[in-house]
Design an enzyme around this catalytic site. Structure first.
Site, PDB file in Angstrom:
ATOM      1  N   HIS A   1       0.811  -1.216   0.000  1.00 47.21           N
ATOM      2  CA  HIS A   1       0.000   0.000   0.000  1.00 47.21           C
ATOM      3  C   HIS A   1       0.845   1.266   0.000  1.00 47.21           C
ATOM      4  O   HIS A   1       0.347   2.350  -0.314  1.00 47.21           O
ATOM      5  CB  HIS A   1      -0.989   0.002   1.180  1.00 47.21           C
ATOM      6  CG  HIS A   1      -0.378   0.261   2.519  1.00 47.21           C
ATOM      7  ND1 HIS A   1      -0.076  -0.754   3.416  1.00 47.21           N
ATOM      8  CD2 HIS A   1      -0.020   1.406   3.142  1.00 47.21           C
ATOM      9  CE1 HIS A   1       0.426  -0.236   4.516  1.00 47.21           C
ATOM     10  NE2 HIS A   1       0.481   1.073   4.372  1.00 47.21           N
TER      11      HIS A   1
ATOM     12  N   ASP B   1      -0.016  -7.630   1.316  1.00 43.89           N
ATOM     13  CA  ASP B   1       0.430  -6.251   1.505  1.00 43.89           C
ATOM     14  C   ASP B   1       1.957  -6.153   1.528  1.00 43.89           C
ATOM     15  O   ASP B   1       2.524  -5.468   2.374  1.00 43.89           O
ATOM     16  CB  ASP B   1      -0.172  -5.641   2.780  1.00 43.89           C
ATOM     17  CG  ASP B   1      -0.006  -4.122   2.810  1.00 43.89           C
ATOM     18  OD1 ASP B   1       0.136  -3.515   1.737  1.00 43.89           O
ATOM     19  OD2 ASP B   1       0.027  -3.546   3.924  1.00 43.89           O
TER      20      ASP B   1
ATOM     21  N   GLY C   1       2.680   6.386   9.800  1.00 44.12           N
ATOM     22  CA  GLY C   1       3.990   6.727   9.268  1.00 44.12           C
ATOM     23  C   GLY C   1       4.989   5.600   9.374  1.00 44.12           C
ATOM     24  O   GLY C   1       6.138   5.749   8.974  1.00 44.12           O
ATOM     25  N   ASN C   2       4.566   4.428   9.906  1.00 47.07           N
ATOM     26  CA  ASN C   2       5.502   3.314  10.097  1.00 47.07           C
ATOM     27  C   ASN C   2       5.377   2.210   9.046  1.00 47.07           C
ATOM     28  O   ASN C   2       6.080   1.209   9.139  1.00 47.07           O
ATOM     29  CB  ASN C   2       5.306   2.668  11.471  1.00 47.07           C
ATOM     30  CG  ASN C   2       5.994   3.435  12.582  1.00 47.07           C
ATOM     31  OD1 ASN C   2       5.338   4.176  13.298  1.00 47.07           O
ATOM     32  ND2 ASN C   2       7.303   3.282  12.718  1.00 47.07           N
ATOM     33  N   SER C   3       4.483   2.340   8.087  1.00 46.82           N
ATOM     34  CA  SER C   3       4.271   1.255   7.128  1.00 46.82           C
ATOM     35  C   SER C   3       5.558   0.900   6.396  1.00 46.82           C
ATOM     36  O   SER C   3       6.256   1.769   5.882  1.00 46.82           O
ATOM     37  CB  SER C   3       3.215   1.645   6.101  1.00 46.82           C
ATOM     38  OG  SER C   3       1.945   1.601   6.659  1.00 46.82           O
TER      39      SER C   3
ATOM     40  N   LEU D   1      -3.194 -25.885   0.682  1.00 50.67           N
ATOM     41  CA  LEU D   1      -3.487 -27.088   1.455  1.00 50.67           C
ATOM     42  C   LEU D   1      -4.243 -28.115   0.626  1.00 50.67           C
ATOM     43  O   LEU D   1      -4.074 -29.319   0.817  1.00 50.67           O
ATOM     44  CB  LEU D   1      -4.291 -26.708   2.700  1.00 50.67           C
ATOM     45  CG  LEU D   1      -4.742 -27.833   3.626  1.00 50.67           C
ATOM     46  CD1 LEU D   1      -3.526 -28.544   4.238  1.00 50.67           C
ATOM     47  CD2 LEU D   1      -5.654 -27.280   4.732  1.00 50.67           C
ATOM     48  N   GLY D   2      -5.094 -27.650  -0.284  1.00 51.81           N
ATOM     49  CA  GLY D   2      -5.938 -28.584  -1.036  1.00 51.81           C
ATOM     50  C   GLY D   2      -7.115 -29.071  -0.222  1.00 51.81           C
ATOM     51  O   GLY D   2      -7.649 -30.159  -0.467  1.00 51.81           O
TER      52      GLY D   2
END
Length: 470
Positions: A110, A140, A214-216, A272-273
């Site tokens: 993002h 993300d 502000g930490n992304s 996983l199926g």
């Protein structure tokens, strides 16, 4: 007040690096630092985190992304040939972490999403244009690359021990509110915390280290200075840190970086199926379980990994490689983060007994073939692009392959489909009473003109039937 999940864009303006590999040749040598040690226990809290910060901070970078947005103008002026829509430049700011010395950087998707011009600023304030190698919107995460020639950049190692525990000390490095580099400390509050307990592709490390807007893309760092997570979002009533922050675990970060370094542009997770569901208190009581935990196997994909591992409907997956699996999301994440070919040991409850199943991780198959088709002609699907649903397509789009068997609406362009209210992600089930299992079936159903159409689609977990005239 309802809790809100807040994505946290960030800027990172780092202090000058102390290592010689992260500064230009014109810079003076680093000043001598007093000998310190990171705190090893609660009684030693007068010690300093400085050694950890000196090791980790040079690998954290600032990322800015610019995009040009065209603005709408009044249609009245457009009638007179006036008002070519003006454009404005929007920007986003965030953090990233250098994970390879040749300039490969991990950040949040993002932070750079929609960016047409992405710039990376190193800790010594040099700036480089960046290109996007891989994006993983569902997780993300995004991988960037900058060209630094033959220079070797400071790197933050990705933790590969998988030994993090609740209560471990951690640091969060970022640039909240644009005030410059900030380091906060806290502990790991929880592991395998699910945003979607029903079995979404991600679980998170929860921490009380202050993570503010502000930490992304910033780093969650252990006491060895290793990257154990990429800070992604917070839960807060006020929008500021309330001590409930979430980071994407290193296991998924490592898979994304490996995929990008290998030339991939998207991450294809192992699957996983099997379709699983949470073990509710009622289900636990009915099965005689002491606690409602694990992932109940509800359905098995024929020929998939779960079937070959010997799993059956009604089994409960309790652990993966010895680590408890609280819910389907924890199982989905553990399998998705595994490299194809890796063998996972599943702890399984079957009836009153316990067993171990060996599951070989593999990517979902692309069967049946996609058979992309953009529909034309006078019918309710005009302008829609449809594909056959396979496990691979379901993983790409983020739908359940067990529920979405049939023909999937991939996107909508101008045409009757848009006016009819069709949406990407809809699954076509029936047209004029005819069952639709493949794109070929839909072609046949639409081949003959009709004055009226009855269409049944699956949207989420609801079937919707509507009548149209074209």
């Amino acid at each position: 007040m309802r809790l809100h999940r807040l994505l946290v864009p960030a800027i990172v303006l780092l202090a000058a690096c102390s290592g010689p590999t992260s500064r230009s040749e014109a810079q003076p040598p680093p000043l001598a630092q007093p000998t310190r040690a990171a705190p090893s226990d609660a009684l030693n809290m007068k010690a300093s985190f400085a050694p950890v910060v000196r090791r980790a901070a040079p690998a954290v970078v600032n990322i800015s992304a610019k995009r040009v947005v065209r603005q709408q103008v009044d249609p009245f002026w457009q009638m007179f040939g006036m008002g070519v829509p003006p454009s404005r430049v929007e920007g986003s700011l965030g953090s990233g972490v250098i994970v390879r010395a040749d300039g490969i950087i991990i950040t949040n998707n993002h932070v750079i999403q929609g960016g047409q011009e992405i710039t990376v600023a190193l800790s010594d304030r040099r700036e480089f244009p960046a290109k996007v190698l891989l994006v993983d919107p569902r997780g993300d995460l995004a991988v960037l690359k900058i060209d630094v020639g033959s220079e070797r950049l400071p790197v933050m190692p990705i933790d590969d021990s998988d030994e993090a525990q609740v209560g471990d000390l951690v640091l969060a490095i970022g640039d909240p509110f644009g005030v410059g580099q900030t380091v906060t400390n806290g502990i790991i509050s929880a592991l395998n915390r699910a945003a979607d307990p029903q079995g979404g592709p991600m679980t998170y490390i929860q921490t009380d280290a202050a993570i503010n807007p502000g930490n992304s893309g910033g780093a969650l760092v252990d006491m060895d200075g290793d990257l154990i997570g990429v800070n992604s979002f917070i839960v807060s009533r006020s929008g500021g840190s309330a001590g409930v922050g979430f980071a994407i675990p290193a296991a998924m970060v490592r898979r994304v970086v490996e995929a990008a370094a290998g030339g991939g542009h998207v991450l294809v997770r192992s699957w996983l199926g099997a379709r699983t569901q949470p073990v509710t208190p009622d289900i636990a009581r009915s099965l005689g379980l002491d606690t409602p935990q694990g992932a109940l196997v509800a359905d098995i994909w024929p020929g998939g990994p779960a079937e070959r591992a010997g799993l059956k409907s009604g089994d409960i997956i309790l652990s993966v490689n010895g680590r408890p699996a609280a819910d389907p999301a924890a199982v989905s994440f553990a399998v998705g983060a595994a490299r194809p070919g890796e063998v996972l040991k599943l702890g399984v409850r079957r009836g009153a007994g316990l067993m171990t199943a060996s599951l070989r991780a593999e990517t979902p198959p692309n069967r049946p073939a996609r058979d992309d088709w953009q529909v034309e002609g006078r019918n309710p699907f005009q302008g829609a692009t449809v594909v056959n649903v396979s496990p691979a397509v379901a993983d790409e789009i983020g739908v359940d392959p067990f529920l979405a068997r049939g023909v999937l609406v991939l996107n909508i362009s101008r045409g009757f489909a848009m006016n009819a209210g069709l949406r990407p992600g809809d699954v076509v089930r029936r047209v004029n009473g005819r069952e639709i299992g493949t794109v070929a079936d839909l072609r046949a159903a639409l081949s003959a003109p009709a004055p009226a159409w009855q269409v049944t689609i699956l949207r989420g977990d609801r079937e919707i039937t509507a009548n149209f005239r074209t």
